[in-house]
Enzyme design. Sequence first.
Site, PDB file in Angstrom:
ATOM      1  N   GLU A 177      43.762 -46.804 -42.503  1.00 25.72           N
ATOM      2  CA  GLU A 177      43.272 -47.947 -41.724  1.00 25.72           C
ATOM      3  C   GLU A 177      42.976 -49.149 -42.609  1.00 25.72           C
ATOM      4  O   GLU A 177      43.224 -50.298 -42.218  1.00 25.72           O
ATOM      5  CB  GLU A 177      42.015 -47.535 -40.947  1.00 25.72           C
ATOM      6  CG  GLU A 177      41.497 -48.604 -39.972  1.00 25.72           C
ATOM      7  CD  GLU A 177      40.541 -49.601 -40.602  1.00 25.72           C
ATOM      8  OE1 GLU A 177      40.299 -50.659 -39.987  1.00 25.72           O
ATOM      9  OE2 GLU A 177      40.040 -49.332 -41.713  1.00 25.72           O
ATOM     10  N   ASP A 219      40.180 -42.763 -44.625  1.00 23.30           N
ATOM     11  CA  ASP A 219      40.259 -43.476 -45.890  1.00 23.30           C
ATOM     12  C   ASP A 219      39.079 -44.430 -46.055  1.00 23.30           C
ATOM     13  O   ASP A 219      38.446 -44.843 -45.089  1.00 23.30           O
ATOM     14  CB  ASP A 219      41.579 -44.241 -45.996  1.00 23.30           C
ATOM     15  CG  ASP A 219      41.775 -45.251 -44.867  1.00 23.30           C
ATOM     16  OD1 ASP A 219      41.485 -44.904 -43.704  1.00 23.30           O
ATOM     17  OD2 ASP A 219      42.207 -46.383 -45.140  1.00 23.30           O
TER      18      ASP A 219
END
Length: 392
Positions: free
Chosen positions: A92, A25
């Site tokens: 994350e 991400d």
Amino acid sequence: TYSLLYKWPGQNSSLKPITFLAHLDVVPPELETIDDWEHPPFSGAITDEFIWGRGTLDDKSSVFGVLEAIEHLINQGFVPDRTIYLAFGHDEEIGGHDGAARIAEYFKQEGIKSLFTLDEGMVILDENLSPAKQVTGVIGIAEKGYLTLNITARVEGGHSSLPGKISAVGTLARAITALEDNQMSSSLSGPSGELFDYMGPEMGFVEKMLFANRWLFEGPILSILESKKSTAAMVRTTTAVTMVNGGIKENVLPSQVSAVANFRILPGNTGQDVLDHVRSVVNNPAVTVEISNPKGAKEPSAISATDTPEFGELGKTIKQIFKGALFTPGLVLAGTDSPHYQQVAENNYRFAPYTFGPEDLGLVHGVNERIGINDYELMIKFYAQLIMNLDS
């Protein structure tokens, strides 16, 4: 749902595996900055010197770099002795609770314990950023914790034509000023102390003398480090007032105003230490201090060992790929997925093998994020060399 876990089986099942971490991400680009990008943020444009786009540094270069390294090794007929896991989380940037945490839970359920994990966190500093004025690979051995507090002042409000001696805004302002004037104590223990133990002998004569006698000169050393925000953050829990809210109209005295303060917690401090410090410094019954997140603080990570063969192999690989480089342990000031894996790995190291200079500091999460093509090639070589070094 979106995270990925790969297993490359090793030939020797008695050896503990190693796990490479990275995340898929990215943070979104700010819409008002889109026109400022030389190439669109999700173009993946490749020019003569750079690969452009969001994630090229944080952290898709690590994902692709280790995958390309392993494909190269497979094509060369290499089979590792140790089993290698690749754990790529998908969230994350918002804490890793549905990605890394669930992969780590799977490891725990399956009884898989890695010799170490290697995640993002620290980088290669060029000679302009390194305190030793030499190219230096910094391997993160811990990361700071995280706590956000809501600070609220409540004072009788009313019409601005009849103000009292004390206002809610002034009360809150004094509380904020007190916090900024009374920072938490600095310390050279832990990862930052180890960094200067490694780097001290490589620095100039005066610095070398200071760090060789840290027990005697710790006070002056801390004063020097506290004078710059980049080094002050290495030696203390930081205080950052990031949001203020209050007031509805220019002629109305608000009865309640509030601020949000974010603290990055130094290993050795705890969330409770921060809360106690803030309440002690503010020391005003008209001001309340409350933890923002109902789950409480994210405490600092455990500190991983530097006296292990695998830490030495990380350092050796840095010196092999980045010619003439030093290497040192260090403290990661931001957050990574690594803390989720503390129970399923002996040590957790944080190092992404690309070089940072002064011009790169604003690129992570910023406009025109990009990685040099040469830097990316060195990343691939680093991961391949590290895997071979760990086998030997």
